[in-house]
Design a protein around this motif. Structure first.
Motif, PDB file in Angstrom:
ATOM      1  N   PHE A   1       0.872  -1.184   0.000  1.00  0.00           N
ATOM      2  CA  PHE A   1       0.000   0.000   0.000  1.00  0.00           C
ATOM      3  C   PHE A   1       0.903   1.226   0.000  1.00  0.00           C
ATOM      4  O   PHE A   1       1.182   1.814   1.046  1.00  0.00           O
ATOM      5  CB  PHE A   1      -0.876  -0.039   1.250  1.00  0.00           C
ATOM      6  N   PRO A   2       1.399   1.654  -1.176  1.00  0.00           N
ATOM      7  CA  PRO A   2       2.422   2.717  -1.228  1.00  0.00           C
ATOM      8  C   PRO A   2       1.999   4.023  -0.600  1.00  0.00           C
ATOM      9  O   PRO A   2       2.807   4.709   0.034  1.00  0.00           O
ATOM     10  CB  PRO A   2       2.697   2.870  -2.730  1.00  0.00           C
ATOM     11  N   GLU A   3       0.701   4.407  -0.759  1.00  0.00           N
ATOM     12  CA  GLU A   3       0.237   5.663  -0.180  1.00  0.00           C
ATOM     13  C   GLU A   3       0.313   5.632   1.344  1.00  0.00           C
ATOM     14  O   GLU A   3       0.657   6.629   1.986  1.00  0.00           O
ATOM     15  CB  GLU A   3      -1.195   5.960  -0.625  1.00  0.00           C
ATOM     16  N   ALA A   4      -0.027   4.476   1.928  1.00  0.00           N
ATOM     17  CA  ALA A   4       0.024   4.355   3.387  1.00  0.00           C
ATOM     18  C   ALA A   4       1.464   4.417   3.890  1.00  0.00           C
ATOM     19  O   ALA A   4       1.744   5.040   4.917  1.00  0.00           O
ATOM     20  CB  ALA A   4      -0.650   3.054   3.830  1.00  0.00           C
ATOM     21  N   TRP A   5       2.376   3.769   3.171  1.00  0.00           N
ATOM     22  CA  TRP A   5       3.792   3.845   3.558  1.00  0.00           C
ATOM     23  C   TRP A   5       4.305   5.282   3.447  1.00  0.00           C
ATOM     24  O   TRP A   5       5.055   5.754   4.303  1.00  0.00           O
ATOM     25  CB  TRP A   5       4.630   2.933   2.659  1.00  0.00           C
ATOM     26  N   TYR A   6       3.885   5.963   2.383  1.00  0.00           N
ATOM     27  CA  TYR A   6       4.318   7.345   2.186  1.00  0.00           C
ATOM     28  C   TYR A   6       3.812   8.248   3.304  1.00  0.00           C
ATOM     29  O   TYR A   6       4.558   9.062   3.859  1.00  0.00           O
ATOM     30  CB  TYR A   6       3.812   7.829   0.823  1.00  0.00           C
ATOM     31  N   CYS A   7       2.539   8.099   3.645  1.00  0.00           N
ATOM     32  CA  CYS A   7       1.968   8.915   4.718  1.00  0.00           C
ATOM     33  C   CYS A   7       2.631   8.578   6.050  1.00  0.00           C
ATOM     34  O   CYS A   7       2.920   9.465   6.859  1.00  0.00           O
ATOM     35  CB  CYS A   7       0.459   8.691   4.792  1.00  0.00           C
ATOM     36  N   LYS A   8       2.901   7.284   6.275  1.00  0.00           N
ATOM     37  CA  LYS A   8       3.592   6.885   7.501  1.00  0.00           C
ATOM     38  C   LYS A   8       4.975   7.529   7.568  1.00  0.00           C
ATOM     39  O   LYS A   8       5.409   7.995   8.630  1.00  0.00           O
ATOM     40  CB  LYS A   8       3.712   5.363   7.561  1.00  0.00           C
ATOM     41  N   GLY A   9       5.668   7.570   6.439  1.00  0.00           N
ATOM     42  CA  GLY A   9       6.973   8.215   6.412  1.00  0.00           C
ATOM     43  C   GLY A   9       6.897   9.682   6.804  1.00  0.00           C
ATOM     44  O   GLY A   9       7.740  10.188   7.547  1.00  0.00           O
ATOM     45  N   ASN A  10       5.870  10.373   6.329  1.00  0.00           N
ATOM     46  CA  ASN A  10       5.697  11.777   6.685  1.00  0.00           C
ATOM     47  C   ASN A  10       5.376  11.955   8.160  1.00  0.00           C
ATOM     48  O   ASN A  10       5.849  12.902   8.798  1.00  0.00           O
ATOM     49  CB  ASN A  10       4.601  12.404   5.810  1.00  0.00           C
ATOM     50  N   VAL A  11       4.556  11.064   8.700  1.00  0.00           N
ATOM     51  CA  VAL A  11       4.247  11.123  10.133  1.00  0.00           C
ATOM     52  C   VAL A  11       5.517  10.936  10.953  1.00  0.00           C
ATOM     53  O   VAL A  11       5.795  11.703  11.887  1.00  0.00           O
ATOM     54  CB  VAL A  11       3.198  10.054  10.510  1.00  0.00           C
ATOM     55  N   LEU A  12       6.294   9.929  10.594  1.00  0.00           N
ATOM     56  CA  LEU A  12       7.532   9.642  11.331  1.00  0.00           C
ATOM     57  C   LEU A  12       8.529  10.790  11.201  1.00  0.00           C
ATOM     58  O   LEU A  12       9.248  11.113  12.151  1.00  0.00           O
ATOM     59  CB  LEU A  12       8.147   8.339  10.824  1.00  0.00           C
TER      60      LEU A  12
END
Length: 236
Positions: free
Chosen positions: A125-136
């Motif tokens: 789920f690339p969008e979820a990984w991307y958003c998680k990266g921004n959160v982190l």
């Protein structure tokens, strides 16, 4: 059903025109009618038709959530997503959307929980990984954020068109459609620059520009990295 569909189509036109209040009024009508239709079909013992009606009902909730999000009404957007999750609590897209809105609301810890839950149900789920990266990244967990952006890149496949920085995934999206990974490369480069890893940052920004040549922020940051490395900014 026809009245609900007419109201939905009307709302969708208003949504494209950014007439959000008119959009929500039309969607309210469609929501009420499709919810009534779902209950009626269920009581009549027609599960297949009820399932199709339920999908339409959930799509309306998604559209209303998006309209509220666009108006900056994040709490209202979250309430609608919660209503969607009541109907489909295991759906990774709904969990992602909740995490996305929580991230926009700067509720980072809550967002992280939602995104990790979504990824536990759908790893690719690339969008979820991307958003998680921004959160982190916002939380200062740079090494873990880099890992998340790398996963986003791994599960992405560049297309001939570009997605916006954050994509509101439609319920009818094709499973073959993948997000453009240029944003993940850009975010990866930004973190590597903060860590003074200039060669790696240069590669990341260059990869972002290979995918999206008109990516102005990546081009600007790439020139800054080149200056840090003492190179000519015109080197490609």
């Amino acid at each position: 059903h026809d009245d609900a569909l007419q109201a939905y189509n009307k709302g969708s036109i208003f949504l494209k025109m950014h007439r959000f209040e008119d959009c929500l009024d039309a969607y309210d009508v469609a929501e009420r009618l499709w919810e009534e239709e779902t209950d009626m079909l269920t009581s009549q013992g027609d599960p297949e038709a009820a399932k199709r009606s339920k999908i339409s009902f959930l799509n309306i909730l998604s559209c209303k959530s998006y309209a509220n999000y666009m108006m900056g009404r994040y709490d209202a957007s979250l309430e609608l997503i919660e209503k969607m999750l009541e109907k489909a609590p295991e759906d990774p897209e709904y969990l992602f959307r909740k995490g996305f809105v929580l991230y926009t609301s700067q509720r980072y810890e809550e967002a992280l929980i939602c995104l990790e839950n979504a990824l536990s149900k759908c790893r690719e789920f690339p969008e979820a990984w991307y958003c998680k990266g921004n959160v982190l990244r916002e939380l200062g967990n740079y090494d873990t954020a880099l890992e998340a952006f790398e996963c986003s890149i791994e599960y992405s496949q560049p297309l001939s068109y570009q997605f916006p920085r954050f994509t509101w995934i439609p319920l009818t999206s094709s499973p073959k459609m993948k997000m453009d990974s240029s944003e993940a490369w850009y975010c990866k480069g930004e973190i590597l620059f903060r860590q003074n890893k200039y060669e790696e940052a240069l590669e990341a920004f260059s990869r972002a520009l290979d995918i999206k040549p008109a990516f102005e922020d990546a081009a600007k940051f790439r020139n800054i990295v080149l200056q840090e490395l003492g190179k000519n900014s015109n080197i490609k």
